[in-house]
Scaffold this active site. Structure first.
Site, PDB file in Angstrom:
ATOM      1  N   GLN A  91       0.827  -1.198   0.000  1.00  0.00           N
ATOM      2  CA  GLN A  91       0.000   0.000   0.000  1.00  0.00           C
ATOM      3  C   GLN A  91       0.868   1.257   0.000  1.00  0.00           C
ATOM      4  O   GLN A  91       0.400   2.334  -0.321  1.00  0.00           O
ATOM      5  CB  GLN A  91      -0.929   0.011   1.224  1.00  0.00           C
ATOM      6  CG  GLN A  91      -2.014  -1.053   1.154  1.00  0.00           C
ATOM      7  CD  GLN A  91      -2.962  -1.044   2.339  1.00  0.00           C
ATOM      8  OE1 GLN A  91      -3.233  -2.096   2.898  1.00  0.00           O
ATOM      9  NE2 GLN A  91      -3.494   0.106   2.722  1.00  0.00           N
ATOM     10  N   ARG A 105      -9.549  -0.382   7.344  1.00  0.00           N
ATOM     11  CA  ARG A 105     -10.483   0.558   6.741  1.00  0.00           C
ATOM     12  C   ARG A 105     -10.917   1.658   7.716  1.00  0.00           C
ATOM     13  O   ARG A 105     -12.104   1.940   7.879  1.00  0.00           O
ATOM     14  CB  ARG A 105     -11.702  -0.161   6.199  1.00  0.00           C
ATOM     15  CG  ARG A 105     -12.356   0.651   5.098  1.00  0.00           C
ATOM     16  CD  ARG A 105     -13.428  -0.125   4.398  1.00  0.00           C
ATOM     17  NE  ARG A 105     -13.880   0.645   3.245  1.00  0.00           N
ATOM     18  CZ  ARG A 105     -14.216   0.103   2.093  1.00  0.00           C
ATOM     19  NH1 ARG A 105     -14.163  -1.185   1.905  1.00  0.00           N
ATOM     20  NH2 ARG A 105     -14.638   0.846   1.100  1.00  0.00           N
ATOM     21  N   CYS A 106      -9.936   2.247   8.377  1.00  0.00           N
ATOM     22  CA  CYS A 106     -10.235   3.460   9.138  1.00  0.00           C
ATOM     23  C   CYS A 106      -8.930   4.169   9.293  1.00  0.00           C
ATOM     24  O   CYS A 106      -7.891   3.572   9.144  1.00  0.00           O
ATOM     25  CB  CYS A 106     -10.794   3.145  10.520  1.00  0.00           C
ATOM     26  SG  CYS A 106      -9.560   2.600  11.692  1.00  0.00           S
ATOM     27  N   GLU A 125     -13.294   5.188   4.235  1.00  0.00           N
ATOM     28  CA  GLU A 125     -13.316   4.520   5.531  1.00  0.00           C
ATOM     29  C   GLU A 125     -14.501   4.910   6.388  1.00  0.00           C
ATOM     30  O   GLU A 125     -14.884   4.172   7.289  1.00  0.00           O
ATOM     31  CB  GLU A 125     -12.001   4.810   6.229  1.00  0.00           C
ATOM     32  CG  GLU A 125     -10.876   4.412   5.298  1.00  0.00           C
ATOM     33  CD  GLU A 125      -9.499   4.626   5.851  1.00  0.00           C
ATOM     34  OE1 GLU A 125      -8.640   3.797   5.598  1.00  0.00           O
ATOM     35  OE2 GLU A 125      -9.289   5.620   6.552  1.00  0.00           O
TER      36      GLU A 125
END
Ligand SMILES: Cc1cc2nc3c(=O)[nH]c(=O)nc-3n(C[C@H](O)[C@H](O)[C@H](O)COP(=O)(O)OP(=O)(O)OC[C@H]3O[C@@H](n4cnc5c(N)ncnc54)[C@H](O)[C@@H]3O)c2cc1C
Lengths: 288, 801
Positions: free
Chosen positions: B238, B385-386, B755
């Site tokens: 990523q 996902r935050c 997110e």
């Protein structure tokens, strides 16, 4: 996630397959749809060194009515069960069960023979076969023999089938016309094995239950045929009181293990709820 | 050149396909045809494979490792153990959090499935056999599974390597199993708020251990060119540039001799930020063997060893007046970090941005304290996902405000409206030190209440309760903090968390843009092109967006924490503006007027007062390579490194309605209404897709995903037989909506959205489940809300039979 090395065989007949199985003893294993066996091989929980594929064996793949008996070849896929007009009319519970198994991709490959021979308590077909009082036809080096589904399962992954036998077909006494049936399966998501499931087949006559059978999936080491649950319904109008008795019998018979699906008491309770719902739905479907 | 002079303004806008249009995703053309190029699709000549021997024990001493039988197998080329890596000083690696982590277990294993040896072979089959043939002799040690026991006097000491150190990178420690204490806020003021409060509530809230479980697990192909001394590393990264720097720092290879390529990535969600043992071992193996080495995880490896998320044991307390206006917030957290402190977070933030825990509410006093501890579990702690630890924080406050509502007897929507930060308070400085850029929380929630017919829902619930049926209504009115981040707050290994974009305009008016971020499915190729299209007046279809190759893309910190749009998206706009400034000079030259006589309109400069005298960006592009004004260098390109002045604060108002089957414990999400405000909306279709995906993951987390351990530290549920990935069958129907409150400091006012739905979704669902039992006195129920857990609640209340 890579299986150990194995030889691949593709016999053309049952006898040829039996010969191969006899030759390789412990090291041989038949593969049908491969949707239970291959995952276990990938985890190396099963390490057969000879894999005998039944895919090209003739005559193992049909569904027919022979007098009052329905015969289903072992290599009939779960998808075939769903698509069969004969079964939709004569024994619709099989379609209902097959639709709760995994997903279409698995059902295109997975076979009914593999599902009942596997011996995994999570498989859905075995309890249903017990409920229907089906028999399994086995062929070994000494010829054919029949074992009833109710006597077939010994422990998880242990069945009455000898290592050198092949399951060739399943015989089901056709349930009476107008019978009621239901398979209730509680699961976490599509493709999951049951938290608990119950199969019920019953016949009503003049508002009274003539016969009834109840069996459970995945709440014990084996499928569980609960004779007492069935008998408690017979001869009654199947009202809430007797249903409660059947449920109690089923819960008493259930011996679930704790796993990610829940603790024992929950899964036994769930088996009861499934039996309750299955009886009620079967009753609503029964004619007579 | 196409002639756009006859077109209307609207037609010209439409041709551009810029900000605000729902153009289809450019990348999907290859994805839906199976033509994506993922790490496992990379096949280099002479490539070999590697895989790990993993520990069956959670805590054990390694007495010996015998690799002889394995090495003797046909096709096995080499077996690496910690002893082989020691001379290179690569048997341990530094973590982003200042700790160190074993690459291959050195004397001890600290979690089940920990990497013990690395087997390299000609193909995957040989490797798999080789892995089986390595014989490891272990001496089993008692496992520490419960973090609450970690700091006990008699707790087994896990990390002997750092037992004597008083600091493992994030401050003083108080026990050999203790990693750090981090606190923030005014303790005295908060204590005072509580002592004088009309109402106080307290709740133990555990956010369980989950895993991002991307469809594609982690993997890499490392390839050393021994002649040139150059290493190429393909991987599921990523943050490719950070990986290049880390590889250089730990391997000693000069950074310009390392090329990191992140090809297509099949989902990341934080799982692919960290540096894993597989990358190091594949790199060492290619250096030793001189052949490319591929390592790709299995699903079980992924779920059980590469970064998990959450595992926060929180105690929340609220003080309020009798009407439910919050006067104080206190939170204590016990953070289970597993065996090594290798969470991927900005280095100075051991608990991430957990201090966003005041949420959307104007809370005058708060104090937060977090203790991190070691346990015998896989390391990690990523933002699933935050943005960093925002879901934990948001879950805490969204649960607590419901607990408070129940205590004071105020409706759960009303209590939120009473406590929201008011529109006129923005920019709003929270008592825990954040400066919220913009927001309008009242409008958002009121819009949702109207849309769903809230009053009627509560009436229906009251009716159902009379009949003994369980129906719940849950809210989440969350505020996210994304776009890490301003370099004064945020760095990774000392590198400021800016991001970058380089744009080159070709003579014929098409363009290529390269950025320091890396899409894992978010649709960057589509949305970045839209930003540039609007800024430059060139069609987004004519703009290629590239990311993930460190030899071509400018340095950036990668994609996670919803930072791509807030940071790299801003860089794209700024780079484009540099180009437009130069283009204006060229246009002035072309039209023989002064720069100041020009005005910009969609895709061209016009001479003020002489609308027929124009130079389109396309014409200017050609001119840039043909005839530039004297003193100006030819060409048309620019690069921008964007260091954001602040974070952005997206927010939303979600409402969830559930029905509970009290006999089976099954929960059905009947309705889910999600209103998101992410500021300026670049591509509404992509936003909707992101919201759907985030909500589906939120549903998974709230309803079933969990990694648990038995008392011996055996991980439970680490395969897709158990780990709950909801399918289209289980996933509820999502209703989406939006308001637009642009960020005042972002060049295009955008905030990031990927997110938010996960942050808000989990709380909304969980709050709905608890609300179904609220009339029976229930204030909290532990996640995930699996049928058995919900049934246990029914059973405890005597309604389960
Ligand atoms: C994702 C997934 C979800 C699933 N969910 C369910 C579910 O919900 N319910 C369910 O019931 N099943 C489920 N299954 C299992 C699936 O139904 C299998 O197809 C079935 O259990 C086995 O059938 P098969 O033909 O694939 O057998 P195989 O996997 O080929 O064989 C299974 C075993 O039976 C033996 N065997 C097979 N055929 C014969 C034969 N004719 N004679 C003797 N021995 C034989 C094999 O040697 C092996 O030991 C699932 C599978 C997957 C992959």
């Amino acid at each position: 996630m890579i299986p150990g090395a194995f030889e691949y065989h593709r016999p053309g007949s049952v006898d040829e397959a039996v010969t191969l199985l006899t030759q390789h003893g412990d090291e041989g294993r038949v593969v049908a749809g491969g949707h239970s066996l291959i995952p276990m091989m990938k985890l190396r929980l099963a390490v057969p060194t000879h894999l005998i594929d039944l895919g090209s064996v003739a005559d193992l793949k049909d569904i027919k009515a022979v007098g009052p008996v329905i015969e289903i070849g072992a290599m009939t896929t779960q998808h075939d069960l769903i698509a069969s007009d004969l079964l939709a009319g004569a024994c619709p519970i099989l379609r209902e069960v097959a639709l709760t198994i995994a997903d279409p991709q698995v059902r295109y490959c997975g076979t009914v023979g593999g599902n009942v021979a596997n011996g995994d308590p999570g498989n859905d077909m075995p309890a249903v076969m017990q409920c229907l009082d089906a028999s399994f036809l086995l062929r070994g080096p000494k010829g054919d023999r029949q074992v009833t589904a109710r006597a077939f399962y010994e422990a998880a992954y242990f069945t009455a089938r000898a290592d050198d036998e092949i399951l060739t077909s399943i015989s089901i006494p056709a349930p009476a016309t107008g019978h009621g049936y239901a398979y209730e399966k509680l699961k976490r998501k599509v493709g999951d094995y049951a938290i608990a499931a119950a199969a019920v087949v019953l016949t009503m006559e003049g508002g009274t239950c003539k016969n009834a059978a109840v069996a459970l999936t995945n709440v014990g080491d084996t499928p569980i045929y609960v004779e007492a649950a069935g008998t408690s319904l017979v001869g009654t109008p199947v009202d809430d009181g007797v249903i409660a008795k059947a449920v109690a019998a089923a819960k008493a018979a259930a011996q679930p293990a704790a796993d990610m699906r829940g603790p024992k008491e929950y899964r036994a309770h769930a088996a009861g709820v499934m039996v309750d719902r299955a009886i009620k739905r079967a009753l609503a479907r029964a004619k007579g | 050149m196409s002639d756009t002079t006859e077109m209307t303004l609207e037609q010209r806008e439409a041709t551009i396909g810029g900000i605000g249009c729902s153009r289809r995703r450019k990348e999907d053309i290859r994805f839906i045809q199976g033509k994506g190029n993922y790490v496992d699709d990379v096949k280099l000549p002479g490539q070999v494979f590697g895989d790990f021997v993993r520990s069956p024990h959670a805590h054990a001493r390694i007495k010996s490792i015998d690799t002889e039988k394995s090495k003797a197998l046909p096709g096995v080329l080499a077996v690496l153990t910690a002893d082989d890596l020691k001379p290179l000083n690569l048997h341990w690696m530094p973590t982003l959090a200042g700790d160190s982590q074993a690459v291959l277990a050195d004397e001890k294993v600290h979690f089940q499935n920990q990497e013990v040896a690395f087997v390299i072979g000609e193909d995957r089959y040989a490797v798999s056999d080789g892995v089986q043939a390595v014989e490891v002799d272990y001496e089993d040690l008692p496992a520490l599974v419960d973090p609450k026991r970690a700091l006990a006097k008699d707790a087994p000491v896990l990390r002997e390597d750092v037992a004597a150190k008083d600091n493992v990178g994030q401050g003083p420690r108080k026990h050999p199993n203790h990693i750090f204490t981090w606190d923030i806020g005014d303790k005295g003021e908060t204590d005072q708020a509580f002592s004088g409060a009309a109402v106080t509530v307290k709740e133990e809230i555990f956010y369980h251990r989950v895993h991002p479980c991307p469809l594609e697990p982690c993997g890499c192909v490392a390839s050393m060119d021994k002649i040139k001394g150059e290493l190429t590393l393909y991987g599921t990264f990523q943050a490719p540039h950070v990986i290049r720097t880390v590889v250089s720092l730990i391997s000693g290879l000069p950074e310009h001799k390392i090329r990191v390529i992140a090809p297509d990535i099949g989902g990341g969600f934080g799982n692919k930020v960290g540096a894993y043992a597989g990358y190091v071992c594949a790199t060492v193996a290619t250096i030793v063997l001189g052949r490319p080495v591929k390592w790709v995880e299995s699903r079980i490896d992924n779920l059980s060893t590469t970064s998990f998320a959450r595992d926060y044991h929180m105690t929340g307390e609220l003080a309020a007046d009798k009407d439910g206006r919050i006067t104080g917030l206190r939170v204590n957290v016990l953070a289970d970090h597993g065996a090594f402190n290798s969470h991927a977070q900005p280095s100075k933030w051991p608990a991430g941005f957990f201090n966003i825990v005041t949420g959307s509410y104007d809370i005058p006093a708060a104090y937060v304290s977090v203790d991190g501890v070691y346990t015998n579990k896989a390391p990690g702690g990523v933002a699933y996902r935050c943005s960093f630890r925002v879901t934990e924080a948001s879950y805490l406050i969204e649960r607590m405000i419901d607990v408070l509502a129940q205590k004071v007897g105020v409706d759960k929507a009303e209590i939120r409206l009473r406590n929201f930060v008011k529109p006129e308070q923005f920019p709003y400085k929270s008592c825990l030190d954040w400066e919220y850029d913009s927001g309008d929380y009242h409008t958002a929630l009121n819009k949702v209440l109207d849309a769903v017919g809230y009053k009627a829902l509560r009436e229906e619930q009251a009716e159902k309760r009379k009949r003994g049926e369980l129906m719940g209504i849950g809210f989440a009115t969350f505020t996210e903090i994304v776009g890490a981040g301003p370099s004064r707050n945020c760095d990774i290994l000392g590198i400021g968390m800016f991001d970058s974009c380089e744009i080159r305009i070709h003579p014929t008016g098409s363009a290529v843009a390269r950025l320091g971020t890396k899409s894992q499915g978010q649709g960057h190729e589509t949305t970045y092109a839209q930003i540039i299209a609007t800024e430059l007046g060139l069609p987004s279809d004519d703009i290629t967006v590239e990311e993930g190759d460190t030899d071509t893309a400018p340095y950036g910190l990668g994609t996670y924490g919803s930072r791509s749009t807030p940071v790299a998206g801003a860089a794209a706009a700024q780079a484009a503006r540099k180009i437009r400034a130069k283009a204006q000079k060229i246009a002035a030259h072309m039209l023989e007027v002064a720069e100041g006589d020009l005005e910009w309109e969609i895709d061209r400069f016009k001479v003020k007062g002489l609308p027929e005298k124009t130079a389109t960006m396309k014409q200017i592009a050609f001119a840039a390579y043909q005839s530039v004004p004297e003193g100006l260098e030819p060409g048309l390109e620019a690069v921008n490194y964007y260091d954001p002045p602040n974070f952005t604060y997206p927010f939303g108002a979600y409402l969830c309605v559930v029905d509970v089957d009290r006999l089976t414990g099954e929960v059905k999400v009947r309705r889910f209404y999600a209103l998101d405000d992410c500021g300026t909306r670049i591509n509404p279709m992509i936003i909707e897709g992101q919201v759907h995906g985030g909500l589906a993951e939120a549903f998974g987390i709230a309803m079933g995903q969990e990694l648990t351990f038995d008392e011996n530290g055996n991980i439970q549920g680490a395969s897709l037989m158990d780990y709950f990935l909801p399918t289209a069958v289980e996933t509820p129907v999502w209703e989406t909506d939006h308001t637009v409150t642009p960020s005042p400091h972002h060049p295009i006012g955008a905030k990031g959205v990927g997110e938010s739905p996960n942050v808000g979704g989990v709380s909304a669902i969980s709050n709905a489940v608890v609300d179904a039992f609220a009339h029976l006195g229930v204030t909290h129920m532990p996640m995930p809300h699996t049928p058995w857990r919900v049934w246990k609640q029914c059973e405890a209340l005597g309604i389960g039979e």
